[in-house]
Design a protein around this motif. Structure first.
Motif, PDB file in Angstrom:
ATOM      1  N   THR A 131       0.812  -1.220   0.000  1.00  0.00           N
ATOM      2  CA  THR A 131       0.000   0.000   0.000  1.00  0.00           C
ATOM      3  C   THR A 131       0.846   1.271   0.000  1.00  0.00           C
ATOM      4  O   THR A 131       0.299   2.370   0.048  1.00  0.00           O
ATOM      5  CB  THR A 131      -0.931   0.017   1.226  1.00  0.00           C
ATOM      6  N   SER A 132       2.172   1.130  -0.060  1.00  0.00           N
ATOM      7  CA  SER A 132       3.038   2.311  -0.110  1.00  0.00           C
ATOM      8  C   SER A 132       2.789   3.081  -1.395  1.00  0.00           C
ATOM      9  O   SER A 132       2.580   2.489  -2.458  1.00  0.00           O
ATOM     10  CB  SER A 132       4.511   1.902  -0.036  1.00  0.00           C
ATOM     11  N   SER A 133       2.799   4.404  -1.301  1.00  0.00           N
ATOM     12  CA  SER A 133       2.609   5.214  -2.512  1.00  0.00           C
ATOM     13  C   SER A 133       3.870   5.162  -3.362  1.00  0.00           C
ATOM     14  O   SER A 133       4.966   4.916  -2.858  1.00  0.00           O
ATOM     15  CB  SER A 133       2.282   6.655  -2.136  1.00  0.00           C
ATOM     16  N   CYS A 134       3.714   5.377  -4.660  1.00  0.00           N
ATOM     17  CA  CYS A 134       4.842   5.247  -5.567  1.00  0.00           C
ATOM     18  C   CYS A 134       4.592   6.050  -6.835  1.00  0.00           C
ATOM     19  O   CYS A 134       3.491   6.539  -7.069  1.00  0.00           O
ATOM     20  CB  CYS A 134       5.088   3.776  -5.912  1.00  0.00           C
ATOM     21  N   THR A 135       5.616   6.162  -7.655  1.00  0.00           N
ATOM     22  CA  THR A 135       5.535   6.891  -8.911  1.00  0.00           C
ATOM     23  C   THR A 135       5.387   5.917 -10.071  1.00  0.00           C
ATOM     24  O   THR A 135       6.107   4.914 -10.133  1.00  0.00           O
ATOM     25  CB  THR A 135       6.803   7.750  -9.112  1.00  0.00           C
ATOM     26  N   GLU A 136       4.476   6.204 -10.966  1.00  0.00           N
ATOM     27  CA  GLU A 136       4.142   5.330 -12.089  1.00  0.00           C
ATOM     28  C   GLU A 136       5.375   4.817 -12.827  1.00  0.00           C
ATOM     29  O   GLU A 136       6.268   5.567 -13.196  1.00  0.00           O
ATOM     30  CB  GLU A 136       3.255   6.095 -13.078  1.00  0.00           C
ATOM     31  N   GLY A 137       5.428   3.480 -13.002  1.00  0.00           N
ATOM     32  CA  GLY A 137       6.466   2.871 -13.808  1.00  0.00           C
ATOM     33  C   GLY A 137       7.739   2.507 -13.083  1.00  0.00           C
ATOM     34  O   GLY A 137       8.591   1.814 -13.635  1.00  0.00           O
ATOM     35  N   VAL A 155       8.995  -5.564  -2.842  1.00  0.00           N
ATOM     36  CA  VAL A 155       8.011  -5.413  -1.771  1.00  0.00           C
ATOM     37  C   VAL A 155       7.729  -6.777  -1.164  1.00  0.00           C
ATOM     38  O   VAL A 155       7.246  -7.682  -1.850  1.00  0.00           O
ATOM     39  CB  VAL A 155       6.700  -4.791  -2.297  1.00  0.00           C
ATOM     40  N   ASN A 156       8.079  -6.930   0.092  1.00  0.00           N
ATOM     41  CA  ASN A 156       7.878  -8.203   0.800  1.00  0.00           C
ATOM     42  C   ASN A 156       8.477  -9.377   0.039  1.00  0.00           C
ATOM     43  O   ASN A 156       7.879 -10.457  -0.060  1.00  0.00           O
ATOM     44  CB  ASN A 156       6.385  -8.442   1.043  1.00  0.00           C
ATOM     45  N   GLY A 157       9.649  -9.164  -0.540  1.00  0.00           N
ATOM     46  CA  GLY A 157      10.350 -10.235  -1.231  1.00  0.00           C
ATOM     47  C   GLY A 157       9.919 -10.467  -2.657  1.00  0.00           C
ATOM     48  O   GLY A 157      10.472 -11.342  -3.337  1.00  0.00           O
ATOM     49  N   ALA A 158       8.938  -9.703  -3.163  1.00  0.00           N
ATOM     50  CA  ALA A 158       8.437  -9.867  -4.526  1.00  0.00           C
ATOM     51  C   ALA A 158       8.875  -8.703  -5.396  1.00  0.00           C
ATOM     52  O   ALA A 158       9.062  -7.584  -4.920  1.00  0.00           O
ATOM     53  CB  ALA A 158       6.916  -9.973  -4.522  1.00  0.00           C
ATOM     54  N   PHE A 159       9.045  -8.965  -6.688  1.00  0.00           N
ATOM     55  CA  PHE A 159       9.334  -7.907  -7.648  1.00  0.00           C
ATOM     56  C   PHE A 159       8.073  -7.064  -7.812  1.00  0.00           C
ATOM     57  O   PHE A 159       6.969  -7.601  -7.920  1.00  0.00           O
ATOM     58  CB  PHE A 159       9.739  -8.519  -8.993  1.00  0.00           C
ATOM     59  N   ALA A 160       8.220  -5.752  -7.826  1.00  0.00           N
ATOM     60  CA  ALA A 160       7.049  -4.875  -7.861  1.00  0.00           C
ATOM     61  C   ALA A 160       7.252  -3.739  -8.846  1.00  0.00           C
ATOM     62  O   ALA A 160       8.366  -3.223  -9.004  1.00  0.00           O
ATOM     63  CB  ALA A 160       6.771  -4.310  -6.474  1.00  0.00           C
ATOM     64  N   GLN A 161       6.166  -3.369  -9.498  1.00  0.00           N
ATOM     65  CA  GLN A 161       6.168  -2.178 -10.354  1.00  0.00           C
ATOM     66  C   GLN A 161       4.978  -1.315  -9.983  1.00  0.00           C
ATOM     67  O   GLN A 161       3.900  -1.824  -9.664  1.00  0.00           O
ATOM     68  CB  GLN A 161       6.103  -2.546 -11.832  1.00  0.00           C
ATOM     69  N   CYS A 162       5.202  -0.006 -10.017  1.00  0.00           N
ATOM     70  CA  CYS A 162       4.148   0.932  -9.656  1.00  0.00           C
ATOM     71  C   CYS A 162       3.196   1.125 -10.822  1.00  0.00           C
ATOM     72  O   CYS A 162       3.604   1.531 -11.909  1.00  0.00           O
ATOM     73  CB  CYS A 162       4.759   2.279  -9.254  1.00  0.00           C
ATOM     74  N   VAL A 163       1.930   0.816 -10.615  1.00  0.00           N
ATOM     75  CA  VAL A 163       0.888   0.973 -11.622  1.00  0.00           C
ATOM     76  C   VAL A 163      -0.260   1.749 -10.994  1.00  0.00           C
ATOM     77  O   VAL A 163      -0.848   1.313 -10.012  1.00  0.00           O
ATOM     78  CB  VAL A 163       0.368  -0.389 -12.134  1.00  0.00           C
TER      79      VAL A 163
END
Length: 348
Positions: free
Chosen positions: A278-284, A289-297
């Motif tokens: 649930t952390s805010s992020c910038t697109e793309g 995150v918690n051991g997983a690869f993550a992208q901001c969408v």
């Protein structure tokens, strides 16, 4: 009684509203699985650390945020590397199949097609399949079939059957399925590599993905990582917005960039440890995150599991200044950081 009647009317109105509006679901997949066979072929061909870097940069293009041509560009990078490894036929075959893997759809609508030619002729005429759950008549953004981007480059009529691709000409594939698990035939006239390209040079390979590092100038949200500067301490939100996915900018000095790479990787990993879905992020932007690869969408993280026994981590590049975000084992991540001379393990 008045209160009950009011509540009942509200419930009926809400029900009518729900039934009157289209219901969209997000169609996703384990994107890391899309390049597993290509990376194994690359490792076997002697591609070294480039294999994982290219694989991670490639599978991230299957998320919802990247543009219509980024998947094709990634497949071009995969073919480029294959051509530096004796035109490895397996790498080229799997790159051709990757170019046709369906992409995630945030709205259960079909995903737009690239409207430009690939660099490598081996990818000519290839375009992604769609998932069976994608609406075959409406593309992301509400664009009807026949509109801009709904017909693959080089074609003059809509895809028929809708959702099909050269590797799976019968139609779309099941939601979440990997095309490479369904077929080893990319659907082109032969998979043997050649040195012909539709443009550019295949003598060198540079892999980059949207990235930036924390900066004291918050107005410059698109600045690239400067490997000559240390990464300042940042809040989880700042870290998420500015995580470096892959940075391969050559060092302009003869200094020891390896130690700086290790320390920068530690700082990123420390910042990632504080992130949540649930952390805010910038697109793309990308992160772990918690051991997983993550992208901001859309301002929130979309995570993809790395698979059994693997974690997502920021790692130091070996031959140039910079860091990469990838899926690896905990032991490998620790060893790579320690090899730079950085002390303190994964997070410093």
């Amino acid at each position: 009684m008045m209160q009950f009647t009011t509540l009942l009317a509200f419930a009926l109105a809400a029900t009518a509203s729900v039934h009157g509006a289209p219901i969209h679901k997000r169609i996703a997949q384990v994107i890391a699985d899309s390049t597993t066979k290509w990376e194994a072929a690359c490792d076997a061909a002697g591609g070294g650390t480039q294999c994982n870097q290219v694989a991670v940069a490639s599978f991230s293009t299957l998320l919802a945020a990247p543009g219509p041509c980024e998947q094709q560009d990634a497949a071009d990078n995969m073919v480029d590397l294959a051509k530096t490894l004796s035109n490895n036929p397996d790498m080229i075959k799997f790159a051709q199949i990757f170019a046709q893997q369906p992409r995630n759809s945030p709205t259960s609508q079909s995903v737009l097609y690239c409207q430009s030619a690939p660099r490598n002729s081996e990818l000519n005429g290839l375009f992604q399949c769609q998932f069976q759950g994608d609406n075959p008549t409406t593309f992301v953004g509400g664009i009807a079939v026949g509109g801009n981007g709904t017909i693959p480059f080089g074609m003059s009529a809509p895809v028929n059957p809708a959702g099909s691709c050269p590797a799976n000409p019968s139609g779309p594939i099941a939601d979440g399925t990997q095309l490479v698990d369904l077929t080893q035939n990319p659907g082109v006239g032969g998979t043997t590599a050649s040195n012909n390209t539709t443009g550019g040079s295949n003598s060198t390979l540079t892999v980059t993905t949207p990235s930036a590092t924390p900066s004291s100038d918050s107005s410059n949200s698109n600045c690239e990582e400067d490997p000559t500067e240390s990464t300042p301490t940042a809040s989880p939100t700042m870290a998420a917005a500015n995580a470096a996915a892959v940075s391969a900018t050559p060092s302009s000095t003869s200094g020891n960039f390896k130690l700086a790479n290790g320390q920068n990787a530690q700082k990123l990993n420390a910042q990632f440890a504080a992130l949540t879905a649930t952390s805010s992020c910038t697109e793309g932007t990308n992160a772990c995150v918690n051991g997983a690869f993550a992208q901001c969408v859309g301002g929130t993280y979309v995570t993809q599991s790395c698979g059994s026994g693997l974690i997502c981590a920021a790692l130091p590049l070996v031959n140039s200044a910079g860091t990469s975000i990838t899926c690896t084992t905990n032991a490998d991540a620790l060893a790579r950081i320690a090899a730079t001379g950085a002390q303190g393990g994964l997070t410093g």
